[in-house]
Design an enzyme around this catalytic site. Structure first.
Site, PDB file in Angstrom:
ATOM      1  N   SER A 100     116.943  22.663  40.366  1.00  0.00           N
ATOM      2  CA  SER A 100     117.142  22.481  38.924  1.00  0.00           C
ATOM      3  C   SER A 100     118.609  22.758  38.600  1.00  0.00           C
ATOM      4  O   SER A 100     119.076  23.882  38.757  1.00  0.00           O
ATOM      5  CB  SER A 100     116.238  23.427  38.142  1.00  0.00           C
ATOM      6  OG  SER A 100     114.884  23.134  38.390  1.00  0.00           O
ATOM      7  N   ARG A 154     116.718  34.071  35.940  1.00  0.00           N
ATOM      8  CA  ARG A 154     117.703  33.416  36.814  1.00  0.00           C
ATOM      9  C   ARG A 154     119.061  34.091  36.752  1.00  0.00           C
ATOM     10  O   ARG A 154     120.099  33.434  36.779  1.00  0.00           O
ATOM     11  CB  ARG A 154     117.828  31.933  36.479  1.00  0.00           C
ATOM     12  CG  ARG A 154     116.527  31.167  36.564  1.00  0.00           C
ATOM     13  CD  ARG A 154     115.954  31.153  37.981  1.00  0.00           C
ATOM     14  NE  ARG A 154     114.628  30.581  37.982  1.00  0.00           N
ATOM     15  CZ  ARG A 154     113.507  31.293  37.915  1.00  0.00           C
ATOM     16  NH1 ARG A 154     113.561  32.612  37.847  1.00  0.00           N
ATOM     17  NH2 ARG A 154     112.328  30.714  37.928  1.00  0.00           N
ATOM     18  N   GLU A 171     122.684  25.978  36.336  1.00  0.00           N
ATOM     19  CA  GLU A 171     122.090  27.045  37.122  1.00  0.00           C
ATOM     20  C   GLU A 171     122.867  27.350  38.401  1.00  0.00           C
ATOM     21  O   GLU A 171     123.011  28.492  38.771  1.00  0.00           O
ATOM     22  CB  GLU A 171     120.633  26.703  37.453  1.00  0.00           C
ATOM     23  CG  GLU A 171     119.850  27.852  38.055  1.00  0.00           C
ATOM     24  CD  GLU A 171     118.348  27.611  38.023  1.00  0.00           C
ATOM     25  OE1 GLU A 171     117.733  27.692  39.105  1.00  0.00           O
ATOM     26  OE2 GLU A 171     117.804  27.343  36.947  1.00  0.00           O
TER      27      GLU A 171
END
Length: 377
Positions: A249, A165, A369
């Site tokens: 998320s 990520r 995130e």
């Protein structure tokens, strides 16, 4: 520069929060995008680029700069090795539309990433992935408009620092990107497999789809099953479902050392990031004195489930603070959702509470995130 009347960012982000920017530009062609950014950079104005708005939490105060809406679209086939197809995709093209196109054309490599919201140009920035597939596996290169030079440069995927990520382009919370620029297009290389049934590679994908190791299914079946699975979790955008008014998320699954992972409860889900392979020691015969040095033990880092940590820190699905319009999804403990009219401040307050609970219970600080603009945790 194609300037338009500013729109509240709450209307342009999937978390439905954010104030009104001072200026707004809508770029529908790559030339408009490049020219607008060069002009903004030359003026030294603060700037923010928005594609699908699915990975942003923007503050409630007005953004004192220019927001650039990337609305470019298009898919072009390029020459590729036999059995492969290369697709050059404009940055503003909807990611799920791209996946649907690939599946319809019998091209494998991104089908498990069906239903991920956002634009194609945003996908490499955080190396999007789902069910064991990541864009790093198919990305060949990007066209990057570099802020430092104002020039469009073709950057190989290997130079983007793609990791879990992350990339050199991502604006991590509390940090600046290692390289500043805007992706103009991406090029993917996919496998031609057609519309029949094919073996499913990847243990994580087979487990998610509940397939046996020797199972073979079509790309269409994978896409339909992934979409249905994501919908059950509230991870497919639906205006009528507040559980989908999120940034997906909100917290990353944590990457920790093997020794720290052992301090967590054994039932906490975890996945080693690399196989543990015994090192090979080569001793030149002329230097061998009959003694073999003991092997050095190396253990890979471990990815642990943030959702499990959150729920077992006492913050369950649907949790909200008193009088707050922000809450965890009722379907997915990783998603912070806007239940209707929540401000960025309310969402940030909930995020801080979750961080504090997990840190207090397990000694681990979860990292957000999404990109946070004008918001502090």
């Amino acid at each position: 520069m194609p300037q338009i009347a500013p729109i509240p960012l709450a209307q342009l982000t999937t978390l439905r929060a954010g104030g009104i920017p001072a200026r707004m530009v809508e770029a529908r062609t790559r030339d408009e995008l490049i020219d607008a950014l060069r002009e903004i950079w030359a003026a030294g104005d603060p700037w923010l680029v928005i594609g699908g708005g699915s990975n942003l939490l923007v503050g409630d105060e007005p953004f004192e700069g220019t927001v650039v809406l990337v609305r470019t679209r298009g898919i072009e086939r390029l020459p590729a090795p036999e059995g492969r197809v290369r697709l050059r995709v404009e940055a503003g093209h909807d990611w799920d539309d791209l996946v649907a196109y690939a599946v319809a054309e019998g091209l494998a490599g991104i089908e498990a990433m069906s239903g991920i919201p956002g634009s194609a140009g945003a996908a490499p920035i955080q190396n999007v992935g789902a069910y064991g597939q990541e864009i790093v596996e198919t990305l060949v290169e990007v066209e990057l408009l570099d802020e430092a030079t104002g020039e469009v440069e073709v950057v190989p995927a290997s130079d983007l620092g793609l990791g879990f990520r992350t990339s050199v382009l991502k604006h991590h919370y509390g940090e600046v990107p290692r390289r500043s620029g805007v992706i103009v297009s991406i090029t993917l290389e996919l496998r031609e497999v057609g519309h029949g049934e094919v073996p499913v590679g990847g243990v994580q994908l087979r487990q998610a789809l509940r397939l046996e190791p020797d199972a073979a299914v079509s790309l269409r079946w994978i896409r339909d099953t992934v979409l249905a699975t994501r919908a059950v979790k509230g991870m497919v955008l639906d205006d009528a479902d507040p559980d989908t008014h999120s940034a997906g998320s909100f917290f990353q699954n944590a990457i920790v050392s093997a020794s720290f992972a052992r301090t967590l409860p054994p039932e906490c889900p975890r996945w080693p990031l690399a196989p543990s392979v015994a090192p090979v020691t080569v001793i030149p015969l002329a230097a061998f004195d009959g003694v073999v040095p003991p092997p050095v033990s190396t253990q890979p880092d471990v990815k642990v489930s943030a959702a499990w940590l959150i729920e077992h820190a006492g913050v369950g699905k649907g949790f909200r603070l008193p009088r707050s319009r922000a809450a965890l999804s009722t379907k997915h403990a990783l998603a912070l959702t806007n239940r209707g009219g929540a401000t960025a401040a309310e969402l940030a307050e909930l995020a801080r509470y979750i961080q504090q609970r997990v840190q207090s219970e397990f000694g681990l600080l979860l990292q957000p995130e999404p990109v946070l603009v004008g918001v502090e945790l």
